[in-house]
Write a protein that holds these residues in place. Structure first.
Motif, short mmCIF file in Angstrom:
data_model
loop_
_atom_site.label_atom_id
_atom_site.label_comp_id
_atom_site.label_asym_id
_atom_site.label_seq_id
_atom_site.Cartn_x
_atom_site.Cartn_y
_atom_site.Cartn_z
N UNK A 13 -32.07 -50.26 34.00
CA UNK A 13 -31.16 -51.34 34.40
C UNK A 13 -29.71 -50.88 34.29
N UNK A 14 -29.37 -50.17 33.24
CA UNK A 14 -27.99 -49.70 33.10
C UNK A 14 -27.65 -48.68 34.18
N UNK A 15 -28.64 -47.88 34.58
CA UNK A 15 -28.40 -46.94 35.66
C UNK A 15 -28.19 -47.67 36.99
N UNK A 16 -28.96 -48.71 37.20
CA UNK A 16 -28.83 -49.47 38.46
C UNK A 16 -27.50 -50.19 38.54
N UNK A 17 -27.06 -50.76 37.41
CA UNK A 17 -25.78 -51.48 37.46
C UNK A 17 -24.60 -50.53 37.56
#
Length: 150
Positions: A13-17
């Motif tokens: 999720x942090x990579x996607x954001x």
């Protein structure tokens, strides 16, 4: 004594954001509002149909409290999607009343009828709601509070 090791965990999720692209919260809200507006006509028909079914239940007095509860929760759900707060409060009062009645193994069609009539009034006066409607809902809750939850 050994030295502690710190392992950094990567979350998807942090990579996607962090990745470029996507949409802003403002854009997402605009899209959601547009989608809701497109469903507005169908939702109004469904809400009116639910209130009509509640009125029919009050006339027939032949259904159980579960059926009244389910129908009033449909009104609550649809009204909540369109931010009709007063209608939500009235429907929630009816949900609470019917839950208390079924828990006690009772039926009180007069109290249910008052709630359903108030739902119809609030629904009919949707665009011209004034502060007096809050008093109507307060009266519904006073009626519901008379039915003890045990």
């Amino acid at each position: 004594m050994s030295e502690p090791q710190f392992i950094k965990v990567k979350y998807s999720l942090s990579e996607k954001t962090a990745a470029p692209g996507g949409m802003t919260a403002e854009l997402a809200n605009e899209r959601a509002a547009r989608e809701l507006a497109a469903l507005g006509g169908d939702a109004r028909k469904a809400l009116d149909a639910s209130i009509k079914r509640l009125e029919a239940h009050c006339q027939a007095k032949s259904v159980g409290m579960d059926a009244v509860y389910e129908e009033s929760s449909v009104v609550l759900d649809i009204a909540g999607m369109f931010n009709q707060r007063i209608l939500c409060d009235a429907a929630y009062s009816l949900c609470e009343l019917t839950d208390r009645l079924r828990t006690a193994g009772r039926q009180d069609w007069a109290s249910i009828g008052v709630h359903v009539n108030a739902l119809r009034l609030i629904w009919t006066e949707d665009k011209q709601l004034g502060p007096e409607m809050k008093e109507v809902v307060d009266g519904l809750w006073a009626l519901t509070d008379r039915m003890s939850p045990t």
